[in-house]
Design an enzyme around this catalytic site. Sequence first.
Site, PDB file in Angstrom:
ATOM      1  N   LYS A 197       0.851  -1.201   0.000  1.00 36.45           N
ATOM      2  CA  LYS A 197       0.000   0.000   0.000  1.00 36.45           C
ATOM      3  C   LYS A 197       0.882   1.245   0.000  1.00 36.45           C
ATOM      4  O   LYS A 197       1.469   1.587   1.002  1.00 36.45           O
ATOM      5  CB  LYS A 197      -0.931   0.055   1.211  1.00 36.45           C
ATOM      6  CG  LYS A 197      -2.030   1.107   0.959  1.00 36.45           C
ATOM      7  CD  LYS A 197      -2.703   1.643   2.196  1.00 36.45           C
ATOM      8  CE  LYS A 197      -1.977   2.776   2.841  1.00 36.45           C
ATOM      9  NZ  LYS A 197      -1.855   4.011   2.019  1.00 36.45           N
ATOM     10  N   GLY A 250       6.752   4.846   8.496  1.00 37.23           N
ATOM     11  CA  GLY A 250       5.900   6.028   8.621  1.00 37.23           C
ATOM     12  C   GLY A 250       6.048   6.624  10.010  1.00 37.23           C
ATOM     13  O   GLY A 250       7.070   6.442  10.681  1.00 37.23           O
ATOM     14  N   SER A 251       5.013   7.299  10.434  1.00 43.25           N
ATOM     15  CA  SER A 251       5.100   8.041  11.686  1.00 43.25           C
ATOM     16  C   SER A 251       4.992   7.114  12.898  1.00 43.25           C
ATOM     17  O   SER A 251       4.413   6.028  12.816  1.00 43.25           O
ATOM     18  CB  SER A 251       3.977   9.077  11.743  1.00 43.25           C
ATOM     19  OG  SER A 251       2.730   8.414  11.733  1.00 43.25           O
ATOM     20  N   THR A 252       5.535   7.567  14.013  1.00 42.58           N
ATOM     21  CA  THR A 252       5.470   6.789  15.252  1.00 42.58           C
ATOM     22  C   THR A 252       4.018   6.632  15.703  1.00 42.58           C
ATOM     23  O   THR A 252       3.629   5.568  16.202  1.00 42.58           O
ATOM     24  CB  THR A 252       6.345   7.455  16.331  1.00 42.58           C
ATOM     25  OG1 THR A 252       7.709   7.378  15.865  1.00 42.58           O
ATOM     26  CG2 THR A 252       6.244   6.759  17.674  1.00 42.58           C
ATOM     27  N   GLY A 255       2.613   3.887  13.708  1.00 37.29           N
ATOM     28  CA  GLY A 255       3.292   2.651  14.121  1.00 37.29           C
ATOM     29  C   GLY A 255       2.662   2.061  15.373  1.00 37.29           C
ATOM     30  O   GLY A 255       2.472   0.844  15.501  1.00 37.29           O
ATOM     31  N   GLU A 273       9.586   1.029  10.876  1.00 40.66           N
ATOM     32  CA  GLU A 273      10.651   2.022  10.714  1.00 40.66           C
ATOM     33  C   GLU A 273       9.963   3.374  10.869  1.00 40.66           C
ATOM     34  O   GLU A 273       9.210   3.787   9.993  1.00 40.66           O
ATOM     35  CB  GLU A 273      11.303   1.838   9.346  1.00 40.66           C
ATOM     36  CG  GLU A 273      12.689   2.431   9.281  1.00 40.66           C
ATOM     37  CD  GLU A 273      12.654   3.857   8.802  1.00 40.66           C
ATOM     38  OE1 GLU A 273      12.598   4.758   9.679  1.00 40.66           O
ATOM     39  OE2 GLU A 273      12.655   4.073   7.596  1.00 40.66           O
ATOM     40  N   CYS A 307      13.123  10.524   7.670  1.00 41.40           N
ATOM     41  CA  CYS A 307      13.132  10.050   9.049  1.00 41.40           C
ATOM     42  C   CYS A 307      14.494  10.248   9.699  1.00 41.40           C
ATOM     43  O   CYS A 307      14.596  10.427  10.909  1.00 41.40           O
ATOM     44  CB  CYS A 307      12.709   8.590   9.102  1.00 41.40           C
ATOM     45  SG  CYS A 307      13.610   7.591   7.933  1.00 41.40           S
ATOM     46  N   GLU A 405       9.022  15.216  15.991  1.00 39.50           N
ATOM     47  CA  GLU A 405       9.518  15.166  14.619  1.00 39.50           C
ATOM     48  C   GLU A 405       8.744  16.173  13.776  1.00 39.50           C
ATOM     49  O   GLU A 405       7.537  16.045  13.597  1.00 39.50           O
ATOM     50  CB  GLU A 405       9.340  13.754  14.058  1.00 39.50           C
ATOM     51  CG  GLU A 405       9.996  13.596  12.721  1.00 39.50           C
ATOM     52  CD  GLU A 405       9.874  12.188  12.163  1.00 39.50           C
ATOM     53  OE1 GLU A 405       8.801  11.585  12.299  1.00 39.50           O
ATOM     54  OE2 GLU A 405      10.868  11.700  11.591  1.00 39.50           O
TER      55      GLU A 405
HETATM   56  P1  ADP Z   1       3.272  10.542   7.431  1.00 40.01           P
HETATM   57  O1  ADP Z   1       2.961  11.148   8.748  1.00 40.01           O
HETATM   58  O2  ADP Z   1       4.683  10.538   7.045  1.00 40.01           O
HETATM   59  O3  ADP Z   1       2.299  10.885   6.329  1.00 40.01           O
HETATM   60  P2  ADP Z   1       1.940   8.177   8.120  1.00 40.01           P
HETATM   61  O4  ADP Z   1       2.521   7.354   9.188  1.00 40.01           O
HETATM   62  O5  ADP Z   1       0.721   8.964   8.382  1.00 40.01           O
HETATM   63  O6  ADP Z   1       3.111   9.037   7.618  1.00 40.01           O
HETATM   64  O7  ADP Z   1       1.684   7.323   6.809  1.00 40.01           O
HETATM   65  C1  ADP Z   1       2.538   6.323   6.343  1.00 40.01           C
HETATM   66  C2  ADP Z   1       1.699   5.242   5.709  1.00 40.01           C
HETATM   67  O8  ADP Z   1       0.825   4.701   6.695  1.00 40.01           O
HETATM   68  C3  ADP Z   1       0.808   5.714   4.564  1.00 40.01           C
HETATM   69  O9  ADP Z   1       0.790   4.710   3.562  1.00 40.01           O
HETATM   70  C4  ADP Z   1      -0.548   5.856   5.241  1.00 40.01           C
HETATM   71  O10 ADP Z   1      -1.631   5.715   4.349  1.00 40.01           O
HETATM   72  C5  ADP Z   1      -0.512   4.704   6.223  1.00 40.01           C
HETATM   73  N1  ADP Z   1      -1.423   4.824   7.373  1.00 40.01           N
HETATM   74  C6  ADP Z   1      -1.888   5.945   7.952  1.00 40.01           C
HETATM   75  N2  ADP Z   1      -2.728   5.655   8.986  1.00 40.01           N
HETATM   76  C7  ADP Z   1      -2.783   4.297   9.067  1.00 40.01           C
HETATM   77  C8  ADP Z   1      -3.449   3.354   9.932  1.00 40.01           C
HETATM   78  N3  ADP Z   1      -4.228   3.747  10.931  1.00 40.01           N
HETATM   79  N4  ADP Z   1      -3.243   2.034   9.725  1.00 40.01           N
HETATM   80  C9  ADP Z   1      -2.427   1.610   8.741  1.00 40.01           C
HETATM   81  N5  ADP Z   1      -1.783   2.440   7.883  1.00 40.01           N
HETATM   82  C10 ADP Z   1      -1.943   3.759   8.041  1.00 40.01           C
END
Ligand code: ADP
Length: 502
Positions: A197, A250-252, A255, A273, A307, A405
């Site tokens: 995704k 992606g973001s903490t 995560g 990560e 990151c 961050e």
């Molecule tokens: P950023 O803050 O860098 O945009 P995110 O952590 O929000 O990063 O997004 C990174 C990825 O995680 C994207 O592909 C986003 O669609 C996906 N994402 C966001 N929210 C969720 C969630 N609740 N469950 C799974 N994936 C998610």
Amino acid sequence: MAVTKLPEEVTLQPETTAFLSSGPKKLLIGGEWVSAASGETFETVNPATGEVLMEAAAAGEADVDAAAHAAREAFISGPWSQMNGYQRADLLWRLAELIDQHADELAELETLDNGKPLKISRRVDIPQAAKHLKYYAGWANKIEGSTIPVSFPNNLVYTVREPVGVVGAIIPWNFPLLMATWKLAPALAAGNTVILKPAEQTPLTALRLGELIAEAGFPPGVINILTGFGVPAGSAITAHMGIDKVAFTGSTAVGRRIMEAAATSNLKRVSLELGGKSPNIIFADADMAGAVRGANWAIFSNAGQECVAGSRLFIERPVFDEVLDGLVAQSERVRVGNGFTNANMGPIISEKQLSNILGYLETDSDNIEIVTGGERLTGELAEGYFLPPTIVTHDNDSLTIVNEEVFGPVVTVTAFDEWEEIVERANLTNYGLAAGIWTRDIGKAHRLAHAIKAGTVWINQYGMIDAPAPFGGFKQSGHGREMGKDALDLYTETKTVWVSLG
Ligand code: ADP
């Protein structure tokens, strides 16, 4: 649909234009391109101009379910399940070659969708993605177990490394194609099947990759590509009972949600990560020119949307003014603009992200001094989401902007005096992804590298990453190590077999 405000002199590759005008794009499930079950779509926008590039299908729970079934079938009974490591290596290598062959077009799609300078997409993102696939092609036929001496007589005990099964790969928008290959390459080398995704902000190169995957000859269902939003597409992957592992960058905050979803579903394996707030430390005995260039690169490359960004700069007091002045001068030479010009810094990914960044500057405005930058660019760049390099000084490590961050071109700069002080302050963060150290004293550099709790430490350079070198975070920066041999651990289960010798 394919219109974008390009600088006059730029013409896109014919393949890029053809791809952009072939939308709306569909989901790749079981080797077929299909619309989302709901029929929903979303728009992806060029962050340099605010214009819509293309429409793509917005996957939901039903599509995740269909992809999970296709991936399971491919894993258990399709041709993939019968392939050996040599055959998987061939496919990975072929995909890498196709990426190399289509590099110009992929670079253009990346720059349109993410905004980064075309020459960075062309020299870094796309070739590194191909290199990553080639590196793991090399591993595909070398994934071995061992024989284990045990205390019982007449027993042969050996281990084999088996693929985990169906892997959900959820990736961010800052290095779209490269992040896809960070997950796909080791997962496929080990024999898993994958549901990828991409981030909703940057689906284009993953979709083009889906076409190249078919061309490379991967059997149907081995790689499924679901464009769509974090919720519902990402969250449905993390909650699905038929997905064995989620690999996430992606973001903490997200995560954390992924671990919760894994815990309350099938306890799927999770590798994360996540974010960082990396210290970059310049000692008075450093090569000043190199340190200043490095500090500039550490925070302003990819507009700070990394990151590993060196977002907390610590300067030893005797050289504080010299380094700060040098950094300001250097940063003011950064050319911000549309990635199709000679700019070396592109836009922020979205209006929302830009306003988050400006929010940090606002929140702590009483306790920081903005030395340069800090305001959205207007004029010719007003329609895009541009922020120039921003340098702020402070003397308070408890500020929000020093702890959270920011994920933008904003560095917080502070002075330090003592060894114990710098060790403590560098580690005064919930994150532990990376750190930079600048000094000519190699003993001091190594002592500090050992004292800092971070997954990667760079000495007299910043930001080097390569497929063979493990990468990941301490503390709340993540779980597990991608890249190198370590990544194979994330995508394999160890099976122990006991044989009675009679
Ligand atoms: P950023 O803050 O860098 O945009 P995110 O952590 O929000 O990063 O997004 C990174 C990825 O995680 C994207 O592909 C986003 O669609 C996906 N994402 C966001 N929210 C969720 C969630 N609740 N469950 C799974 N994936 C998610």
